[in-house]
Design an enzyme around this catalytic site. Sequence first.
Site, PDB file in Angstrom:
ATOM      1  N   THR A  14       0.815  -1.220   0.000  1.00  0.00           N
ATOM      2  CA  THR A  14       0.000   0.000   0.000  1.00  0.00           C
ATOM      3  C   THR A  14       0.848   1.269   0.000  1.00  0.00           C
ATOM      4  O   THR A  14       0.486   2.270  -0.614  1.00  0.00           O
ATOM      5  CB  THR A  14      -0.939  -0.007   1.228  1.00  0.00           C
ATOM      6  OG1 THR A  14      -1.808  -1.129   1.099  1.00  0.00           O
ATOM      7  CG2 THR A  14      -1.775   1.246   1.320  1.00  0.00           C
ATOM      8  N   SER A  58       1.825  -7.525  -0.918  1.00  0.00           N
ATOM      9  CA  SER A  58       2.653  -8.425  -0.103  1.00  0.00           C
ATOM     10  C   SER A  58       2.116  -9.846  -0.055  1.00  0.00           C
ATOM     11  O   SER A  58       2.845 -10.776   0.297  1.00  0.00           O
ATOM     12  CB  SER A  58       2.858  -7.862   1.298  1.00  0.00           C
ATOM     13  OG  SER A  58       1.678  -7.925   2.055  1.00  0.00           O
ATOM     14  N   THR A  90       1.672  -4.454   4.150  1.00  0.00           N
ATOM     15  CA  THR A  90       1.533  -4.798   5.571  1.00  0.00           C
ATOM     16  C   THR A  90       0.852  -6.151   5.788  1.00  0.00           C
ATOM     17  O   THR A  90       0.923  -6.700   6.884  1.00  0.00           O
ATOM     18  CB  THR A  90       0.716  -3.718   6.301  1.00  0.00           C
ATOM     19  OG1 THR A  90      -0.583  -3.651   5.713  1.00  0.00           O
ATOM     20  CG2 THR A  90       1.381  -2.368   6.234  1.00  0.00           C
ATOM     21  N   ASP A  91       0.203  -6.674   4.744  1.00  0.00           N
ATOM     22  CA  ASP A  91      -0.583  -7.899   4.951  1.00  0.00           C
ATOM     23  C   ASP A  91       0.262  -9.078   5.432  1.00  0.00           C
ATOM     24  O   ASP A  91      -0.223  -9.932   6.176  1.00  0.00           O
ATOM     25  CB  ASP A  91      -1.316  -8.290   3.655  1.00  0.00           C
ATOM     26  CG  ASP A  91      -2.481  -7.352   3.350  1.00  0.00           C
ATOM     27  OD1 ASP A  91      -2.798  -6.496   4.194  1.00  0.00           O
ATOM     28  OD2 ASP A  91      -3.071  -7.474   2.255  1.00  0.00           O
TER      29      ASP A  91
HETATM   30  N1  ASP Z   1      -3.126  -3.839   2.507  1.00  0.00           N
HETATM   31  C1  ASP Z   1      -1.803  -4.138   2.193  1.00  0.00           C
HETATM   32  C2  ASP Z   1      -0.831  -3.102   2.707  1.00  0.00           C
HETATM   33  O1  ASP Z   1      -1.146  -2.518   3.719  1.00  0.00           O
HETATM   34  C3  ASP Z   1      -1.521  -4.564   0.831  1.00  0.00           C
HETATM   35  C4  ASP Z   1      -0.269  -5.385   0.846  1.00  0.00           C
HETATM   36  O2  ASP Z   1       0.038  -5.985   1.854  1.00  0.00           O
HETATM   37  O3  ASP Z   1       0.438  -5.384  -0.159  1.00  0.00           O
HETATM   38  O4  ASP Z   1       0.203  -2.839   2.183  1.00  0.00           O
END
Ligand code: ASP
Length: 326
Positions: A14, A58, A90-91
């Site tokens: 993100t 991710s 973050t995932d």
């Molecule tokens: N929602 C995720 C983020 O916070 C998307 C990911 O992990 O790529 O980055």
Amino acid sequence: MDLPKLAIAALGGTVSMQARNAGEGVIPTISGETLLASVPELTTLARVTVETLGLLPSASLDFDFLLSALSWANFQIKQGAVGVVITQGTDTLEETATFFDHLWDHEEPLILTGAMRSAAQPGADGPANLLDACRVALAEDSRLRGVQVVMNGQIHPACRVRKTDSLAVQAFSSPVFGPAGMLVENVVRYVRPPAHRTVLPLPQQTTQKVAMLEASLSADTLLLENILELGYDGLVIGGFGAGHVSESWAEVIKHIAKKIPVIIATRTGSGSTAQSSYGFIGGEMDLIRKGASMAGFLCPRKARVLLWLLIGCQREDELARYLLED
Ligand code: ASP
């Protein structure tokens, strides 16, 4: 004055996302160089080198990709960087942090960060997180703490941090233990001693497969019964409560644990598995007797990363020792 050298890599997530056209969802397109431009203050703190190693959500990172990112990070330290920062989605941050931490054998810090809001959203948290992460990576007190995650002004040790909220800016926490530190008026302040770390050699093989299943009420045993046949080399179960499964699962686990390592963690999201409290069939005492290992404070996902790495460096026989050390 000669500024310290800091290396930053972008992997996607993100923090690197924006929409191509209004109304379309965000996708990772923003390079490391552009991320860096969002934190101009950084040029007064360090001499920065930046690279875009990937632009992936991710969920699509994998262990082979992480090993190549690790080798890039190792090279930066050899070249004189006092710390390394990696931005990513973050995932899966709680898993990548654990992965890197088990393989990071430098005194210098490796700091992971990301964002919960994409670059064009009001209140985007990416630039603040990146700047905080760089401050942590540059801090003398961060040495010998291995890999840490910096999000929302907090510093979390890799072995403890979890994503505990799907969309909130305060999505990361270290259940039971709390954050290792925080940024107070841009100053890095640690409130806990370094967490215990287990550093492993690089895996010599990467083709091993470790399955992860979660116990759930009235679940059948079909998947479980086929784990060996499907060629898995290890199994992690997110068990009920303190690390429990049903009687029918316990029976199948007994057979699996004779052939491959089985770890039982807790699916609760916080706390440790038990060792010697429950005596019913499927309780932890029974599962230990049947050959399974209890994960302690390691969540199922971190236990899976550890097991994958141990199998990769032929140390799975020492699993119990690594779990006890946690
Ligand atoms: N929602 C995720 C983020 O916070 C998307 C990911 O992990 O790529 O980055």
